[in-house]
Design an enzyme around this catalytic site. Structure first.
Site, PDB file in Angstrom:
ATOM      1  N   LYS A   1      21.491  55.753  67.197  1.00  0.00           N
ATOM      2  CA  LYS A   1      21.590  54.383  66.661  1.00  0.00           C
ATOM      3  C   LYS A   1      20.564  53.483  67.323  1.00  0.00           C
ATOM      4  CE  LYS A   1      24.776  51.386  68.337  1.00  0.00           C
ATOM      5  NZ  LYS A   1      24.169  50.105  68.733  1.00  0.00           N
ATOM      6  N   ASN A   2      20.492  53.521  68.644  1.00  0.00           N
ATOM      7  CA  ASN A   2      19.642  52.564  69.352  1.00  0.00           C
ATOM      8  C   ASN A   2      18.154  52.859  69.178  1.00  0.00           C
ATOM      9  OD1 ASN A   2      21.844  51.182  70.142  1.00  0.00           O
ATOM     10  ND2 ASN A   2      21.765  51.739  72.310  1.00  0.00           N
TER      11      ASN A   2
ATOM     12  N   ARG B   1      23.286  41.967  67.126  1.00  0.00           N
ATOM     13  CA  ARG B   1      22.355  41.283  68.009  1.00  0.00           C
ATOM     14  C   ARG B   1      20.935  41.843  67.927  1.00  0.00           C
ATOM     15  NH1 ARG B   1      21.336  38.963  73.068  1.00  0.00           N
ATOM     16  NH2 ARG B   1      19.833  40.518  73.674  1.00  0.00           N
TER      17      ARG B   1
ATOM     18  N   CYS C   1      28.329  37.613  73.240  1.00  0.00           N
ATOM     19  CA  CYS C   1      29.131  38.675  72.631  1.00  0.00           C
ATOM     20  C   CYS C   1      30.058  39.208  73.705  1.00  0.00           C
ATOM     21  CB  CYS C   1      28.253  39.770  72.043  1.00  0.00           C
ATOM     22  SG  CYS C   1      27.451  40.746  73.294  1.00  0.00           S
TER      23      CYS C   1
ATOM     24  N   ARG D   1      23.816  37.849  77.318  1.00  0.00           N
ATOM     25  CA  ARG D   1      22.685  38.529  76.697  1.00  0.00           C
ATOM     26  C   ARG D   1      21.634  37.583  76.114  1.00  0.00           C
ATOM     27  NH1 ARG D   1      24.939  43.609  73.288  1.00  0.00           N
ATOM     28  NH2 ARG D   1      23.527  44.877  74.422  1.00  0.00           N
ATOM     29  N   PRO D   2      20.938  36.819  76.955  1.00  0.00           N
ATOM     30  CA  PRO D   2      19.878  35.952  76.430  1.00  0.00           C
ATOM     31  C   PRO D   2      18.654  36.738  75.965  1.00  0.00           C
ATOM     32  CG  PRO D   2      20.017  35.777  78.823  1.00  0.00           C
ATOM     33  CD  PRO D   2      21.082  36.740  78.397  1.00  0.00           C
ATOM     34  N   VAL D   3      17.708  36.014  75.317  1.00  0.00           N
ATOM     35  CA  VAL D   3      16.486  36.674  74.829  1.00  0.00           C
ATOM     36  C   VAL D   3      15.235  36.008  75.413  1.00  0.00           C
ATOM     37  CG1 VAL D   3      17.462  37.628  72.705  1.00  0.00           C
ATOM     38  CG2 VAL D   3      16.564  35.299  72.684  1.00  0.00           C
ATOM     39  N   ASP D   4      15.391  35.389  76.579  1.00  0.00           N
ATOM     40  CA  ASP D   4      14.265  34.648  77.171  1.00  0.00           C
ATOM     41  C   ASP D   4      13.035  35.543  77.407  1.00  0.00           C
ATOM     42  OD1 ASP D   4      16.264  35.655  79.118  1.00  0.00           O
ATOM     43  OD2 ASP D   4      14.703  35.182  80.572  1.00  0.00           O
TER      44      ASP D   4
ATOM     45  N   ASP E   1      25.746  52.258  78.913  1.00  0.00           N
ATOM     46  CA  ASP E   1      26.469  52.637  77.691  1.00  0.00           C
ATOM     47  C   ASP E   1      27.378  53.853  77.892  1.00  0.00           C
ATOM     48  OD1 ASP E   1      25.409  50.538  76.326  1.00  0.00           O
ATOM     49  OD2 ASP E   1      23.987  51.701  75.136  1.00  0.00           O
TER      50      ASP E   1
ATOM     51  N   ILE F   1      24.165  46.006  84.867  1.00  0.00           N
ATOM     52  CA  ILE F   1      23.341  45.566  83.725  1.00  0.00           C
ATOM     53  C   ILE F   1      23.977  44.391  82.976  1.00  0.00           C
ATOM     54  CG2 ILE F   1      22.161  46.286  81.593  1.00  0.00           C
ATOM     55  CD1 ILE F   1      21.111  47.833  83.963  1.00  0.00           C
TER      56      ILE F   1
ATOM     57  N   ARG G   1      30.519  51.076  64.598  1.00  0.00           N
ATOM     58  CA  ARG G   1      29.141  50.596  64.750  1.00  0.00           C
ATOM     59  C   ARG G   1      28.251  51.677  65.372  1.00  0.00           C
ATOM     60  NH1 ARG G   1      28.587  46.052  68.449  1.00  0.00           N
ATOM     61  NH2 ARG G   1      26.443  46.567  67.953  1.00  0.00           N
TER      62      ARG G   1
END
Ligand code: UD1
Length: 420
Positions: free
Chosen positions: A22-23, A94, A118, A123-126, A306, A328, A398
């Site tokens: 998936k990833n 996301r 979530c 979980r920022p995206v900076d 994970d 993490i 998912r």
């Protein structure tokens, strides 16, 4: 809403085959935006996140679908691109934020809903935005959307503050069509990123350093279509190996990315399990006793976050004490209170979970709070005495394709029912 009903206590035997990752499939499908011709994919798992990705690609003006009703072949083909990824899709997945790089590279514009928090942390995206800014993009926040613009993307040297999987993928996808050379330092090294890089290479991208923490990318004018097989899912494979272990069975996991799972396999050996490694498959055998151990999650090649929830279920049944440290994500222990409802003895203190092994888990109604937490509860249910009901399994869907079918074929008593 559906739930899984599991009658535990049966050792899993025989073999289970892992599907596509998936990833890896998510960024690779989104990278189809970068190619001028059609792209044909194999080994794409039929999962909710993949159907969401197809929907997102369609909204962005790209054809994307599976070929036919069954099978794992999919196709994408770019039409007239539209730069907006709407909130309704981004909120459910996301990884949608990964369209920023490809859209800026193709259109010079992108409008992507801010993913928000979530269940497993903020979980920022900076790091994504900072890197794209170094390549010439400018960002504004407008009514919950990140709006990005650039005249053209220019190659740049970017050093991530820490290795981020999504950040590395986004920047890699932007850099392959940027003008000039880019260097990504302190890049994440997860195998799914290498798979994306190999896919981009098959489309004509020029990338060196694949698999290392420094990627050198020479931008090209255009990318062409290709045919590509997505790598097998190491987290699905690892979950099945743990299912064999926790039920004291003997299970072969086929289509298993053995090398990429080494951190997990070594821990399982520490715990007293016998693992036979083959080229594309691994066999787990239990000799009856399980010892406690300790595991600290870290970026690849460290122990994967994970797999943290799932190994905790195994530790719950190991002799002596075990410790898991999660470095993490904050707030990634939502499965712990549920495991305790099944009789596990786990104490949480900040980012650490201390486990005292018990002889037996007892089935109970429990609730999945996220994808891997759900997998941990299924594992616990497979080993527990009596009946376990796992609710909110849309989280599981998912990331695991036909999980109950695969487990049933190996001897598990597990059924999906409608939860009225
Ligand atoms: C990906 C995986 C996810 C896995 C994770 C770590 C996909 C679709 N998801 O998620 O299953 O658990 O890698 O292996 O591949 N962070 C920031 N700023 C950023 C980016 C990340 O602070 O710009 C933080 C995150 O909040 C998190 C940590 O860095 O705490 C790791 O995130 P990242 O490696 O980016 O994970 P994802 O790509 O979101």
């Amino acid at each position: 809403m559906e739930k899984l009903i599991i009658r535990g206590g049966w050792p899993l035997c025989g073999s289970i085959t892992t599907g596509g990752s998936k990833n890896a499939a998510l960024p690779i499908l989104l990278a189809g935006i970068l190619a001028d011709g059609p792209v044909y994919y194999r080994n794409v798992p039929r999962l909710r996140d993949i159907f969401t990705t197809h929907k997102l690609l369609n909204i962005l003006g790209c054809e994307a679908s599976f070929d036919g009703e069954e099978g794992d072949s999919a196709r994408t083909c770019v039409g007239t691109l539209n730069p907006e990824a709407p909130y309704d899709l981004v909120k459910t997945m996301r990884a949608s934020v990964l369209v920023l790089g490809p859209l800026l590279a193709r259109l010079g514009r992108a409008k992507v809903a801010l993913p928000g928090g979530c269940a497993i942390g903020a979980r920022p995206v900076d790091q994504h935005l900072k890197g794209l800014e170094r390549m010439g993009a400018r960002f504004d926040l407008d009514s919950g959307y990140i709006v990005g613009r650039c005249a053209e993307l220019r190659g740049a040297e970017i050093t991530f503050d820490f290795p981020t999987v999504g950040g590395t993928e986004n920047l890699l996808m932007a850099a392959v069509l940027a003008k000039g050379q880019s260097i990504l330092r302190n890049a994440a090294r997860e195998p799914e990123i290498a798979d994306l890089a190999h896919f981009l290479g098959a489309c004509g991208a020029r990338i060196e350093g694949i698999g290392s923490d420094t990627l050198h990318i020479q931008g090209v004018e255009t990318l062409h279509g290709c045919s590509y097989a997505v790598m097998p899912d190491r987290i699905e494979a690892g979950t099945f190996l743990l299912a064999g272990a926790i039920t004291r069975g003997e299970l072969m996991v086929e289509n298993c990315p053995v090398k990429e799972l080494d951190a997990l396999l070594v821990k399982m050996e520490d715990m007293g399990l016998k693992i036979e490694r083959h080229e594309h498959k691994a066999l787990v055998k239990s000799n009856g006793t399980l010892r406690g151990t300790q595991a600290t999650t870290s970026p690849y090649p460290g122990f994967p976050t994970d797999m943290q929830a799932q190994i905790l279920s195994l530790m719950a049944l190991a002799q002596g004490s075990s410790v898991v440290e999660e470095t993490i994500f904050e707030n990634r222990f939502m499965h712990v209170p549920e495991l305790c409802r099944m009789g596990a003895d786990i104490r949480l203190s900040g980012s650490k979970a201390t486990v005292r092994g018990v002889r037996q888990l007892i089935g109970a109604p429990v609730m999945a709070s996220d994808l891997r937490a759900g997998a941990a509860l299924v594992l616990a249910g497979l080993a527990a005495k009596g009946e376990t009901q796992v609710q909110r399994i849309y989280h599981l869907d998912r990331g695991y394709e036909r999980m109950e079918h695969k487990l049933r074929n190996a001897g598990a008593e597990i059924t999906r029912v409608n939860d009225k």
